[in-house]
Design a protein around this motif. Sequence first.
Motif, mmCIF file in Angstrom:
data_model
loop_
_atom_site.group_PDB
_atom_site.id
_atom_site.type_symbol
_atom_site.label_atom_id
_atom_site.label_comp_id
_atom_site.label_asym_id
_atom_site.label_seq_id
_atom_site.Cartn_x
_atom_site.Cartn_y
_atom_site.Cartn_z
ATOM 1 N N THR A 4 -2.254 9.071 -4.269
ATOM 2 C CA THR A 4 -2.020 9.692 -2.953
ATOM 3 C C THR A 4 -0.535 9.670 -2.617
ATOM 4 O O THR A 4 0.019 10.658 -2.119
ATOM 5 C CB THR A 4 -2.809 8.946 -1.867
ATOM 6 O OG1 THR A 4 -4.198 8.942 -2.208
ATOM 7 C CG2 THR A 4 -2.621 9.595 -0.509
ATOM 8 N N ILE A 8 1.903 12.853 -1.858
ATOM 9 C CA ILE A 8 2.695 12.933 -0.622
ATOM 10 C C ILE A 8 4.147 13.259 -0.943
ATOM 11 O O ILE A 8 4.768 14.142 -0.336
ATOM 12 C CB ILE A 8 2.610 11.607 0.161
ATOM 13 C CG1 ILE A 8 1.205 11.438 0.756
ATOM 14 C CG2 ILE A 8 3.661 11.558 1.267
ATOM 15 C CD1 ILE A 8 0.976 10.089 1.397
ATOM 16 N N ASN A 15 5.683 19.745 3.820
ATOM 17 C CA ASN A 15 5.281 19.106 5.078
ATOM 18 C C ASN A 15 6.383 19.240 6.126
ATOM 19 O O ASN A 15 6.132 19.580 7.290
ATOM 20 C CB ASN A 15 4.970 17.634 4.811
ATOM 21 C CG ASN A 15 4.655 16.875 6.083
ATOM 22 O OD1 ASN A 15 3.655 17.127 6.735
ATOM 23 N ND2 ASN A 15 5.513 15.925 6.431
ATOM 24 N N TYR A 149 -2.866 18.598 4.231
ATOM 25 C CA TYR A 149 -3.322 17.239 4.501
ATOM 26 C C TYR A 149 -4.713 16.983 3.919
ATOM 27 O O TYR A 149 -4.984 15.901 3.387
ATOM 28 C CB TYR A 149 -3.327 16.973 6.002
ATOM 29 C CG TYR A 149 -1.953 16.741 6.588
ATOM 30 C CD1 TYR A 149 -0.837 16.555 5.779
ATOM 31 C CD2 TYR A 149 -1.749 16.694 7.960
ATOM 32 C CE1 TYR A 149 0.420 16.335 6.307
ATOM 33 C CE2 TYR A 149 -0.500 16.475 8.516
ATOM 34 C CZ TYR A 149 0.589 16.302 7.675
ATOM 35 O OH TYR A 149 1.842 16.077 8.209
ATOM 36 N N PHE A 153 -5.421 13.936 1.673
ATOM 37 C CA PHE A 153 -6.068 12.779 2.302
ATOM 38 C C PHE A 153 -7.586 12.857 2.381
ATOM 39 O O PHE A 153 -8.222 11.859 2.753
ATOM 40 C CB PHE A 153 -5.523 12.607 3.728
ATOM 41 C CG PHE A 153 -4.071 12.254 3.791
ATOM 42 C CD1 PHE A 153 -3.643 10.969 3.497
ATOM 43 C CD2 PHE A 153 -3.122 13.200 4.156
ATOM 44 C CE1 PHE A 153 -2.299 10.629 3.577
ATOM 45 C CE2 PHE A 153 -1.782 12.862 4.242
ATOM 46 C CZ PHE A 153 -1.373 11.582 3.941
ATOM 47 N N THR A 157 -8.994 6.956 1.033
ATOM 48 C CA THR A 157 -7.636 6.703 0.516
ATOM 49 C C THR A 157 -7.361 5.213 0.713
ATOM 50 O O THR A 157 -6.810 4.804 1.750
ATOM 51 C CB THR A 157 -6.593 7.548 1.276
ATOM 52 O OG1 THR A 157 -6.783 7.357 2.691
ATOM 53 C CG2 THR A 157 -6.719 9.015 0.967
ATOM 54 N N GLU A 163 -5.589 5.688 7.821
ATOM 55 C CA GLU A 163 -5.870 7.126 7.751
ATOM 56 C C GLU A 163 -7.371 7.354 7.604
ATOM 57 O O GLU A 163 -7.934 8.257 8.233
ATOM 58 C CB GLU A 163 -5.117 7.742 6.578
ATOM 59 C CG GLU A 163 -5.123 9.270 6.545
ATOM 60 C CD GLU A 163 -6.402 9.864 5.970
ATOM 61 O OE1 GLU A 163 -6.742 11.009 6.327
ATOM 62 O OE2 GLU A 163 -7.072 9.165 5.158
ATOM 63 N N GLU A 167 -9.703 9.505 10.084
ATOM 64 C CA GLU A 167 -10.440 10.634 9.522
ATOM 65 C C GLU A 167 -11.918 10.539 9.893
ATOM 66 O O GLU A 167 -12.544 11.546 10.251
ATOM 67 C CB GLU A 167 -10.284 10.650 8.000
ATOM 68 C CG GLU A 167 -10.861 11.894 7.348
ATOM 69 C CD GLU A 167 -10.596 11.948 5.853
ATOM 70 O OE1 GLU A 167 -11.346 12.657 5.155
ATOM 71 O OE2 GLU A 167 -9.656 11.263 5.378
ATOM 72 N N GLN A 338 -3.597 13.717 12.648
ATOM 73 C CA GLN A 338 -2.400 14.395 12.139
ATOM 74 C C GLN A 338 -1.169 13.511 12.320
ATOM 75 O O GLN A 338 -0.322 13.422 11.417
ATOM 76 C CB GLN A 338 -2.189 15.723 12.859
ATOM 77 C CG GLN A 338 -0.949 16.470 12.375
ATOM 78 C CD GLN A 338 -0.882 17.900 12.903
ATOM 79 O OE1 GLN A 338 -1.879 18.611 12.904
ATOM 80 N NE2 GLN A 338 0.292 18.316 13.344
ATOM 81 N N THR A 340 -1.067 10.250 12.397
ATOM 82 C CA THR A 340 -1.145 9.172 11.399
ATOM 83 C C THR A 340 -0.684 9.668 10.034
ATOM 84 O O THR A 340 0.070 8.985 9.318
ATOM 85 C CB THR A 340 -2.586 8.641 11.311
ATOM 86 O OG1 THR A 340 -2.975 8.121 12.584
ATOM 87 C CG2 THR A 340 -2.709 7.545 10.254
ATOM 88 N N ARG A 341 -1.128 10.868 9.670
ATOM 89 C CA ARG A 341 -0.740 11.432 8.374
ATOM 90 C C ARG A 341 0.753 11.738 8.331
ATOM 91 O O ARG A 341 1.408 11.558 7.294
ATOM 92 C CB ARG A 341 -1.567 12.687 8.090
ATOM 93 C CG ARG A 341 -3.025 12.356 7.772
ATOM 94 C CD ARG A 341 -3.899 13.592 7.700
ATOM 95 N NE ARG A 341 -5.218 13.276 7.156
ATOM 96 C CZ ARG A 341 -6.209 14.175 7.033
ATOM 97 N NH1 ARG A 341 -6.021 15.436 7.421
ATOM 98 N NH2 ARG A 341 -7.364 13.808 6.518
ATOM 99 N N GLU A 342 1.297 12.207 9.460
ATOM 100 C CA GLU A 342 2.741 12.462 9.514
ATOM 101 C C GLU A 342 3.522 11.162 9.293
ATOM 102 O O GLU A 342 4.539 11.140 8.567
ATOM 103 C CB GLU A 342 3.117 13.070 10.860
ATOM 104 C CG GLU A 342 2.685 14.519 11.043
ATOM 105 C CD GLU A 342 2.949 15.020 12.453
ATOM 106 O OE1 GLU A 342 3.737 14.369 13.172
ATOM 107 O OE2 GLU A 342 2.353 16.042 12.834
#
Length: 363
Positions: A4, A8, A15, A149, A153, A157, A163, A167, A338, A340-342
């Motif tokens: 992962t 990224i 991104n 994403y 993700f 993960t 995350e 999710e 979103q 959290t992923r950022e």
Amino acid sequence: MASTTERIQTSAERNRLLLSILSETDYALPALQQHESYLGDLERQRKDATKWVEGVDKMRKKELKEHKKYRDSVMKRFAYKVSGNKDKFEEKAAKEEREYFDVLQEEHKAKEQVQSLEALYEEAMAYKTELHGIMSRHSSAQHDLDTLYDAIFDGPTPEFPEEDSMERAAKEALQAYHDTKVRVEVELEVIKTLSAVVRHLDEALYHIEDALDHSRMDMFGGGTISDMMERNALHKAELSTQEAQRLMKQAQRQSKRQVTRMLPVHIAHGSILSDVVFDNIFTDMAFHDKIKASRAEVQRCRLDADCQLADARSRYQQLDQAVQEKAQGLETARSELQHTRELIFGQATAAASGSDQRGTTSP
């Protein structure tokens, strides 16, 4: 298979670009909502100004007619001159001319306002088109970011448990929204069906009143024609109640039995034997009472259907409010996911950048 973190790092530039587009275009939706309100106000002003022009145009034609009447009237001028009132004629003619030119000036102002509003409206429509383009760009970037994403993700993960938690929350919020939305749509169908039930019962009552009118005529010697018209009206009333019963059963199925069955109703029937062989004032009066009893039964059904319709509308309003709350919850969950992923993207790319720098400075 790439981890992962590696995915990224590979997608970091993409991104960054998508987040930049979203940041640049975030203003489009609130701007469009505000602009729609402005357009609505402009449209109302255009209609008012157009009515003003039409009104002034009618007045201008009227004043022009009066103006011409005095300007071109030789006989009137002669009559005033003979009577020694020539000055009065000139004064009246001048007054009509002034009034005409005043209206001309007002018409000119009104038309100028219409032209100004038209120009503003065209400019506003052009800006609306521009905002729609920006909205489209924003939606496209958001879709691409969601796709990016999800590709990285979606699913467990283990490296980023926070995350996974976000999710799951987003998926649960989506399911809750969908479930409530389905219930709202079902309740809306129930309302439509019950409204049709009420409508058919109203039709039945109309036909029963018609039958009662013919029954009254029959009691006072209306004869065979009144009997036939009476039976025809009752037949129509029965068809309407049967359709109401069918629709009530449909509403029961739609609502999973929250709607109860329709109250029993019996529509009186005439017969050839009573109408012809034993036809007299007493049999006519007795049958008239039976029709009134049928009316009372249909009225009870109508009242019950009205109450059930009111209950369905109340359930719909509660569910509609719940849908709005679920939609807000879903939006919040997606936004947090979103975000959290950022953050994960930022941490992963920063770590990769630091590692690269250490590798470059190593002897």
